[in-house]
Design a protein around this motif. Structure first.
Motif, mmCIF file in Angstrom:
data_model
loop_
_atom_site.group_PDB
_atom_site.id
_atom_site.type_symbol
_atom_site.label_atom_id
_atom_site.label_comp_id
_atom_site.label_asym_id
_atom_site.label_seq_id
_atom_site.Cartn_x
_atom_site.Cartn_y
_atom_site.Cartn_z
ATOM 1 N N TYR A 33 40.231 125.306 -32.817
ATOM 2 C CA TYR A 33 40.862 126.821 -32.636
ATOM 3 C C TYR A 33 39.392 128.188 -32.307
ATOM 4 O O TYR A 33 39.349 129.174 -31.350
ATOM 5 C CB TYR A 33 41.111 127.413 -33.800
ATOM 6 N N ARG A 34 37.686 127.356 -32.665
ATOM 7 C CA ARG A 34 36.552 128.781 -32.456
ATOM 8 C C ARG A 34 36.275 128.904 -31.076
ATOM 9 O O ARG A 34 36.008 129.544 -30.716
ATOM 10 C CB ARG A 34 35.530 128.064 -33.396
ATOM 11 N N GLN B 218 39.454 130.331 -29.127
ATOM 12 C CA GLN B 218 39.280 132.450 -29.005
ATOM 13 C C GLN B 218 37.677 132.549 -28.786
ATOM 14 O O GLN B 218 38.187 133.316 -27.884
ATOM 15 C CB GLN B 218 39.038 132.297 -30.865
ATOM 16 N N GLN B 219 36.627 131.734 -28.100
ATOM 17 C CA GLN B 219 35.529 132.177 -27.778
ATOM 18 C C GLN B 219 35.683 132.339 -26.194
ATOM 19 O O GLN B 219 35.386 133.048 -25.810
ATOM 20 C CB GLN B 219 34.841 131.753 -28.200
ATOM 21 N N ARG C 73 38.045 132.909 -24.101
ATOM 22 C CA ARG C 73 38.684 134.102 -24.303
ATOM 23 C C ARG C 73 38.056 135.152 -23.603
ATOM 24 O O ARG C 73 38.477 135.626 -23.361
ATOM 25 C CB ARG C 73 40.471 134.737 -24.748
ATOM 26 N N GLN C 74 36.904 135.154 -24.276
ATOM 27 C CA GLN C 74 35.886 136.513 -24.012
ATOM 28 C C GLN C 74 34.529 135.401 -23.024
ATOM 29 O O GLN C 74 34.315 136.513 -22.438
ATOM 30 C CB GLN C 74 34.498 136.263 -24.667
#
Ligand SMILES: CC(C)(COP(=O)(O)OP(=O)(O)OC[C@H]1O[C@@H](n2cnc3c(N)ncnc32)[C@H](O)[C@@H]1OP(=O)(O)O)[C@@H](O)C(=O)NCCC(=O)NCCS
Length: 176
Positions: A120-121, A124-125, A127-128
């Motif tokens: 999950y982490r 999320q990352q 996307r950056q």
């Protein structure tokens, strides 16, 4: 694999810090124990890895994992994955360098929880800073089976290296 990101009790995932008792961590693999005790702090300080620990009380380390950015040669990936990617020589990925659960805490789904927390982490990352997959190096056949249990796919060209496309991880957490 259903995303299960909550645990009973007070378990939480935190960045490795001075309060965590690394000295007593024992997962049955000496290299993984020694890494946490002797190397992880330096790797974090030098920004070559981040290390997250799972703890029930802010001190005891029930498990840990590390993440780094990592480039995989396109030619190392399976043909059906390559077909979906642009022809750059290297593919940006995230390396799940190590993941271990203390022998004291085995068989309580904490390995699954830590792995899903890492996935999950990474999602999320990504996307950056883009990452097309998570890559792992399984230390032995048992570790390989653990990752295969969670749909990781072996890389044909490198023994014990497996990957999971970020698209698959996105599907897994679509409603999260
Ligand atoms: C592999 C490891 C992280 C598993 O931790 P754990 O907390 O005992 O595992 P969990 O309770 O979360 O197991 C979750 C699921 O994975 C399965 N599983 C656990 N270890 C497995 C293995 N070695 N092979 C196949 N499946 C495994 C469990 O049966 C369970 O399946 P289920 O949901 O169908 O019941 C732990 O045994 C460990 O730290 N081993 C030593 C270090 C290691 O091998 N790390 C791997 C990266 S190198």
């Amino acid at each position: 694999m259903a995303p299960k990101r909550t645990l009973q009790g007070d378990f939480r995932v935190e960045p490795l810090g001075k309060a965590h008792d690394r000295a007593t961590f024992s997962c049955g693999s000496e290299p993984l124990d020694n890494y946490l005790k002797r190397q992880a702090g330096q790797d974090v300080a030098k920004r070559v890895a981040v290390c997250f620990v799972l703890t029930p009380d802010g001190k005891t380390v029930a498990g840990y994992y590390t993440l780094s950015q990592y480039a995989v040669d396109l030619v190392q990936l399976p043909a059906e994955t390559v077909k979906k990617l642009p022809r750059y020589p290297e593919v940006p990925t995230t390396l799940l360098g190590r993941l271990a659960v203390s022998e004291r805490f085995r068989g309580q789904k904490l390995g699954e929880f830590l792995l899903l927390d890492a996935l999950y982490r990474c999602l999320q990352q990504s996307r950056q800073v883009a990452s097309a997959a998570i890559v792992v190096d399984a230390k032995d056949e048992s570790a390989k089976r653990f990752y295969e249990h969670f749909q990781f796919v072996p890389l044909p060209s490198i023994p014990n290296r497996l990957f999971l496309p970020m698209g698959t991880i996105g599907d897994l957490f679509r409603d999260a």
